[in-house]
Design an enzyme around this catalytic site. Structure first.
Site, PDB file in Angstrom:
ATOM      1  N   GLY A  32      27.271  17.344  16.108  1.00 20.26           N
ATOM      2  CA  GLY A  32      27.340  17.249  15.396  1.00 20.26           C
ATOM      3  C   GLY A  32      26.093  15.564  15.631  1.00 20.26           C
ATOM      4  O   GLY A  32      25.438  15.758  15.042  1.00 20.26           O
ATOM      5  N   ASP A  33      26.482  14.024  15.577  1.00 17.09           N
ATOM      6  CA  ASP A  33      25.539  12.826  15.607  1.00 17.09           C
ATOM      7  C   ASP A  33      25.647  12.374  17.118  1.00 17.09           C
ATOM      8  O   ASP A  33      25.352  11.319  17.651  1.00 17.09           O
ATOM      9  CB  ASP A  33      26.204  11.862  14.837  1.00 17.09           C
ATOM     10  CG  ASP A  33      27.703  11.549  15.122  1.00 17.09           C
ATOM     11  OD1 ASP A  33      28.334  12.313  16.472  1.00 17.09           O
ATOM     12  OD2 ASP A  33      27.714  10.641  14.430  1.00 17.09           O
ATOM     13  N   GLU A  34      25.686  13.478  18.037  1.00 15.53           N
ATOM     14  CA  GLU A  34      25.163  12.940  19.250  1.00 15.53           C
ATOM     15  C   GLU A  34      24.417  13.521  20.187  1.00 15.53           C
ATOM     16  O   GLU A  34      23.422  14.532  19.754  1.00 15.53           O
ATOM     17  CB  GLU A  34      26.966  13.337  20.208  1.00 15.53           C
ATOM     18  CG  GLU A  34      28.387  12.308  20.169  1.00 15.53           C
ATOM     19  CD  GLU A  34      28.696  13.707  20.749  1.00 15.53           C
ATOM     20  OE1 GLU A  34      30.132  13.003  20.508  1.00 15.53           O
ATOM     21  OE2 GLU A  34      29.148  14.209  20.483  1.00 15.53           O
TER      22      GLU A  34
END
Length: 311
Positions: free
Chosen positions: A224-226
């Site tokens: 994801g956005d991690e």
């Protein structure tokens, strides 16, 4: 009568020897590799047609410095020492090295050298088999890349990131830091501009993180956005904090234009640091993740840092 039998026996032995030599020569010519036999003084005793083309010497010529010229400079000492070891100690040598082909450019070759000995065990020479393994190396590197690199961002993938963190913890002479970076308001970017724009944002963030970390640090994408930054040899908590602050500031100062709009990436960042012999990779990541969520509660333009220190 005895003399005649002896003559016939010798003729049969010579014929068998000729047949054996012919068989070996035909076999070496059929092999898809270079085969070269040298004596103890590195003089070429036999080579197949591929050997004559690749090695560039004639029967009786020496396998010396001229034949090492195509080998890339960084690999020449290794190649020379491997051959010397085979002729000196009678040990096997299996190496891989780079060389330049006049037509094809930079290539990779595999070399297998085996000592030939006399009845009393003295090294009388060696057989060297060479094969171009450029395509095999490319395939191997591609498989390794796919197994370790996140295709979208070029960062390490989750498994490779945790592996890098474990290696850093095991080798640390100082401390190790884990910096957890989670983008704020990433979903609205996808919703408004589309997933292709979101992918561009993720790739942009990855580039900024890689450009900001120190040499030897690892930037990974967990999904994801991690993202996670693995900080090797971080002596003190303050240095881990400084790294996190530098990452947040770098993102703030690196706007991205998407479909006419200028977006400024913002992130919540959690920092965890441990001394040598402290936590393992999973535990350190978990604590950094926890601190990231605590920072996200404020959702300030710059992240709130609540570092964690472990004995």
């Amino acid at each position: 009568m005895f003399a005649e039998m002896l003559d016939i026996t010798e003729e049969m032995a010579e014929e068998a020897l000729r047949a054996s030599e012919q068989l070996l020569r035909r076999l070496t010519e059929a092999l898809p590799m270079t085969v070269v036999q040298i004596d103890a003084q590195r003089r070429v005793v036999y080579q197949n047609a591929r050997g004559a083309r690749m090695v560039g010497t004639e029967i009786g010529g020496e396998l010396g410095a001229a034949q090492l010229e195509p080998v890339i400079p960084a690999d020449r000492p290794m190649v020379g020492e491997a051959l010397a070891r085979v002729l000196r100690d009678g040990t096997d040598a299996d190496i891989e090295y780079g060389y330049r082909d006049p037509r094809l450019g930079l290539r990779r070759a595999s070399a297998k050298a085996r000592a030939l000995t006399t009845a009393d065990g003295r090294v009388a020479g060696a057989v060297v088999c060479l094969a171009d393994v450029t395509e095999e190396v490319r395939l191997r590197e591609e498989l390794h890349r796919r197994a370790t690199i996140d295709e979208l961002t070029g960062c390490r993938n989750r498994g490779a990131t945790l592996g890098a963190l474990s290696e850093a913890l095991a080798a640390a002479g100082y401390g190790t830091a884990a910096v957890f970076v989670d983008l704020n308001d990433f979903k609205p970017v996808n919703d408004r501009f589309g997933h292709a724009a979101g992918d561009r944002m993720l790739a942009h963030v990855a580039n900024v993180l890689r450009a900001t970390v120190r040499d030897g640090d690892v930037v990974g994408r967990l999904g994801g956005d991690e993202f996670v930054v693995v900080g090797r040899d971080v002596p003190r908590l303050e240095q881990a904090q400084n790294l996190a602050l530098a990452l947040g500031a770098a993102l703030e100062s690196a706007p991205l234009e998407l479909n006419g709009a200028v977006l400024r990436p913002r992130a919540s960042v959690g920092v965890a640091w441990t001394r040598p012999g402290g936590l393992d990779a999973d535990a350190l990541i978990a604590h950094a993740d926890k601190k990231m969520y605590e920072a996200k509660q404020g959702l300030n333009p710059l992240p709130r840092y609540r570092p964690t220190v472990f004995p």
